[in-house]
Scaffold this motif. Structure first.
Motif: not given
Lengths: 315, 81
Positions: A207, A209-210, A213, B42, B46, B49-50, B58
Motif C-alpha cells: 500500500a 509503495f502504491g 509511486a 508490487a 500496480l 492496475e493502472e 491485498d
C-alpha cells in the motif's frame, strides 16, 4: 526572507548490519543492495534519547559556524518518537539541554517522512510572522524505538539519525536556500498503511509503495508546472529515501536523469524526516545546484513537495 | 479489450521489471522462477492496475503466484472472453 542557512547531521554510534541478517530475512545480497539499498544503519546507543540526537546535531552545527544560543528565537523538533511519552514536548527538552533563552519558542511537529517539507514551511512562516531572526529545526525520529527487529517489512529499512537545520535571514556572506513554492497533500483514509500499533510499527509495504509511486510524481509534476519549470530547470531532485526501490521507481516514473536523483541510504537507512536534510547536507555543500525540488512522503498518508532556490549574499 | 490484448499488456509490464523478453517463459511458473522478486511483483501489480483499470485488493494478492494467475484474475474482473 527566511531560508536555510546551514544543515548539520548526526548518526548515533550504534550500528546494525543488514548483511549479517539476509539469511534470517530470506533475501539475497543482490536484493538487499539493489532493492532495499541499506547495507547497515545507525541505532540509538544505550541511554540515548531523541533529544540527545538533537543536541549532537546541534554540536555539529556549532562546529561549522559560530552561533549564539541567546539569538535563537525558536526551536522546533519534528518527531513521532519523542523523549519519554511526549510530555514535556521534546523541543522543550532540547531547549533545556542547549541552554537556550526563555525568550525562545519551542514546539514539536508530529509528522513522519513528509515532516521536513512541512516543517520548513511552518517554521519559516512562524519566524516571519513573529519577527524571529534565527530558528532551529530538528528532524529526529528514531524508529528503532518502535521497529520490531524481526519484522522483515521494516527492520531492514529504518535507521536512526538527526538533522539540525538553521533557518535565518540571508547572512552577510555565504548563501541561503529560499523556499519558492510548496505543495501539501493528505490521504488520511489510508493512514493505517503505516501505523504504530501499541508501540510497534506496522507497515503495509504494498500500500505504501502504491501510494508513493502514484501520488508523489503527480504532486512534483503539478508543482513544477504551476511554477512554469521543466526538469531541465531543476538541478537536483532530493526525494525522501524510503528505500532504493522507491527512489528508483519515482525517478523512472518522472523520467529523471539518474545524476539528478542522488541516493543516500546505504549506510544510514531511511531516517524518516531526516532523509531530505541529510541529502541537502551531503549533496549541496560542494554543488553548483541553484534550484532543487525536495519531496517527502509516508506516514499519514502524507506527502509534501517544495522548490528551493539558492541565493548568494549580496545578490 | 480481448484476453490477448490484456495478456500483451501484462507481458510488457512484466518484461519491464524482469529486464528481458518473456518469450518462451512458462506463464505458470512462480514469479521467482522468472526473475520477479516481491518488490517487482508490487510494481507489476500496480502497473496492471493502472494500465488495465482493475483493482487487486491485498486479500487477493496471495492467490496470485504466476503470470497466468494475473491473466486469469484480470480476465475474470473485466469479464474478458
Amino acid at each position: 526572507m527566511i531560508g536555510i542557512v546551514d544543515i548539520a547531521t548526526y548518526l548515533p554510534n550504534g550500528r546494525e548490519s543488514n548483511l549479517d541478517r539476509i539469511r534470517e530475512f530470506g533475501v539475497d545480497e543482490l536484493f538487499l543492495r539493489e532493492k532495499i539499498g541499506v547495507i547497515d544503519k545507525a541505532r540509538l546507543e544505550d541511554g540515548q534519547d531523541t533529544s540527545d540526537l538533537c543536541v549532537k546535531a546541534f554540536e555539529n552545527l556549532l562546529g561549522r559556524r559560530p552561533l549564539n544560543p541567546a539569538e535563537i528565537g525558536c526551536v522546533v523538533v519534528c518527531t513521532q518518537n519523542p523523549d519519554g511519552n511526549g510530555i514535556p514536548h521534546t523541543a522543550a527538552v532540547v531547549h533545556s539541554k542547549l541552554g537556550l533563552s526563555e525568550n525562545c519558542a519551542a514546539f514539536d511537529i508530529s509528522l513522519g517522512c513528509s515532516g521536513f517539507v512541512y516543517a520548513l514551511s511552518i517554521v519559516s512562516s512562524f519566524m516571519t510572522s513573529n519577527g524571529l531572526r534565527n530558528g532551529l529545526l530538528f528532524t529526529a525520529d528514531p524508529y528503532s524505538k518502535i521497529v520490531d527487529p524481526k519484522d522483515r517489512n521494516t527492520a531492514m529499512l529504518f535507521g536512526d539519525g538527526c538533522a539540525a537545520t538553521l533557518l535565518s535571514e540571508a547572512p552577510p556572506s555565504g548563501s541561503i536556500w529560499l523556499p519558492r513554492a510548496f505543495a501539501f497533500a493528505t490521504r488520511g483514509s489510508e493512514g493505517q498503511a503505516l501505523n504504530n500499533a501499541g508501540g510497534r510499527l506496522e507497515m503495509n509495504g504494498r500500500a505504501v509503495f502504491g501510494f508513493s509511486a502514484t501520488a508523489v510524481p503527480g504532486q512534483i509534476r503539478e508543482l513544477m508546472s504551476r511554477e512554469g519549470l521543466t526538469v531541465d530547470q531543476i538541478d537536483l531532485f532530493l526525494l525522501h529515501q524510503g528505500s532504493k526501490f522507491i527512489v528508483d521507481t519515482l525517478r523512472d516514473r518522472l523520467k529523471l536523469p539518474q545524476a539528478k536523483v542522488p541516493l543516500l541510504l546505504e549506510h544510514c537507512g531511511n531516517t524518516v524526516s531526516s532523509t531530505i536534510p541529510m541529502l541537502m547536507d551531503r549533496f549541496l555543500r560542494e554543488s553548483s545546484a541553484r534550484r532543487i525540488v525536495i519531496s517527502g512522503f509516508g506516514v499519514g498518508l502524507s506527502w509534501a513537495t517544495a522548490i528551493l532556490e539558492k541565493k548568494d549574499a549580496g545578490t | 479489450m480481448t484476453r490477448e490484448e490484456s495478456d500483451r499488456i501484462i507481458a510488457a509490464a512484466a518484461q519491464e521489471f524482469i529486464g528481458r523478453a518473456l518469450e518462451g517463459a512458462d506463464w505458470t511458473s512462480p514469479f521467482a522462477e522468472i526473475g520477479l522478486d516481491s518488490l517487482d511483483l508490487a510494481s507489476l501489480l500496480l502497473s496492471v492496475e493502472e494500465k488495465l483499470g482493475v483493482r487487486i485488493p491485498d486479500a487477493d494478492v496471495d492467490s496470485l503466484v504466476s503470470l497466468r494467475d494475473i491473466s486469469e484474475y484480470v480476465a475474470s474482473s473485466k469479464r474478458l472472453g
